[in-house]
Design an enzyme around this catalytic site. Structure first.
Site, PDB file in Angstrom:
ATOM      1  N   HIS A   1       0.846  -1.197   0.000  1.00 19.70           N
ATOM      2  CA  HIS A   1       0.000   0.000   0.000  1.00 19.70           C
ATOM      3  C   HIS A   1       0.880   1.245   0.000  1.00 19.70           C
ATOM      4  O   HIS A   1       2.093   1.169   0.218  1.00 19.70           O
ATOM      5  CB  HIS A   1      -0.935   0.015   1.214  1.00 19.70           C
TER       6      HIS A   1
HETATM    7  P1  TYD Z   1      -1.464  -2.379   7.626  1.00 17.52           P
HETATM    8  O1  TYD Z   1      -0.900  -1.001   7.699  1.00 17.52           O
HETATM    9  O2  TYD Z   1      -2.176  -2.752   6.356  1.00 17.52           O
HETATM   10  O3  TYD Z   1      -0.323  -3.462   7.906  1.00 17.52           O
HETATM   11  P2  TYD Z   1       0.984  -3.816   7.050  1.00 17.52           P
HETATM   12  O4  TYD Z   1       1.336  -2.625   6.220  1.00 17.52           O
HETATM   13  O5  TYD Z   1       2.009  -4.160   8.067  1.00 17.52           O
HETATM   14  O6  TYD Z   1       0.686  -5.007   6.197  1.00 17.52           O
HETATM   15  O7  TYD Z   1      -2.412  -2.580   8.874  1.00 17.52           O
HETATM   16  C1  TYD Z   1      -3.038  -3.823   9.151  1.00 17.52           C
HETATM   17  C2  TYD Z   1      -4.347  -3.541   9.878  1.00 17.52           C
HETATM   18  O8  TYD Z   1      -4.082  -2.851  11.091  1.00 17.52           O
HETATM   19  C3  TYD Z   1      -5.298  -2.652   9.074  1.00 17.52           C
HETATM   20  O9  TYD Z   1      -6.618  -3.111   9.301  1.00 17.52           O
HETATM   21  C4  TYD Z   1      -5.148  -1.298   9.693  1.00 17.52           C
HETATM   22  C5  TYD Z   1      -4.781  -1.606  11.136  1.00 17.52           C
HETATM   23  N1  TYD Z   1      -3.917  -0.591  11.761  1.00 17.52           N
HETATM   24  C6  TYD Z   1      -4.410   0.210  12.766  1.00 17.52           C
HETATM   25  O10 TYD Z   1      -5.590   0.108  13.176  1.00 17.52           O
HETATM   26  N2  TYD Z   1      -3.596   1.144  13.343  1.00 17.52           N
HETATM   27  C7  TYD Z   1      -2.302   1.316  12.936  1.00 17.52           C
HETATM   28  O11 TYD Z   1      -1.562   2.179  13.485  1.00 17.52           O
HETATM   29  C8  TYD Z   1      -1.804   0.479  11.879  1.00 17.52           C
HETATM   30  C9  TYD Z   1      -0.376   0.635  11.391  1.00 17.52           C
HETATM   31  C10 TYD Z   1      -2.643  -0.454  11.318  1.00 17.52           C
END
Ligand code: TYD
Length: 131
Positions: free
Chosen positions: A50
């Site tokens: 992303h």
């Molecule tokens: P995501 O940023 O997509 O994880 P990664 O980039 O490590 O694969 O986040 C995963 C899930 O966690 C998504 O549903 C959003 C949630 N999230 C939060 O609620 N707060 C946060 O600070 C972060 C980073 C993620």
């Protein structure tokens, strides 16, 4: 804050261990609004996939190794190996990021904004089309 940047943080090392530290607006180019950490990842787990519209992050691999690939909308690809807690990688807004977790990696993330899902672009086609 347009280009990714690899930081080398200050460290105090003695026979009790290594102490690392950073300060907002001095060692990272934003005020810290949020801290998150990722633990317990399976070996060779891929995360990310992303971009953020306005939020910037600095990620630090506290243990293990994280291979990071960042891509911009023009197709410029930059690769980083985070294998030391001395290092931090600035991910500016609008860079597509993918991370491969190895060797029981632990990630500490510092963010410039509070969490909002609406700051994410999770669709690669949408990202590449949003120039
Ligand atoms: P995501 O940023 O997509 O994880 P990664 O980039 O490590 O694969 O986040 C995963 C899930 O966690 C998504 O549903 C959003 C949630 N999230 C939060 O609620 N707060 C946060 O600070 C972060 C980073 C993620």
């Amino acid at each position: 804050m347009k280009k990714p940047e690899l930081y080398e943080f200050k460290t105090i090392e003695d026979n009790r261990g290594d102490l690392h530290f950073l300060e907002e607006l001095k060692d990272v180019p934003f005020e810290l609004k949020r801290i998150y950490w990722i633990t317990n990842t399976p070996e060779q787990q891929v995360r990310g996939g992303h971009a953020h519209k306005t939020g910037a992050q600095v990620i630090i691999c506290q243990q293990g190794c994280i291979e990071v690939v960042l891509e911009d909308q023009k197709g410029q690809v930059l690769s980083y190996t985070l294998d030391s807690p001395h290092k931090g990688l600035l991910i500016p807004p609008m860079w597509w990021g993918k991370m491969l977790f190895k060797d029981r990696a632990l990630l500490l993330g510092l963010a410039s904004d509070e969490f909002t899902e609406s700051d994410y672009i999770r669709d690669k086609k949408e990202y590449l089309g949003a120039v």
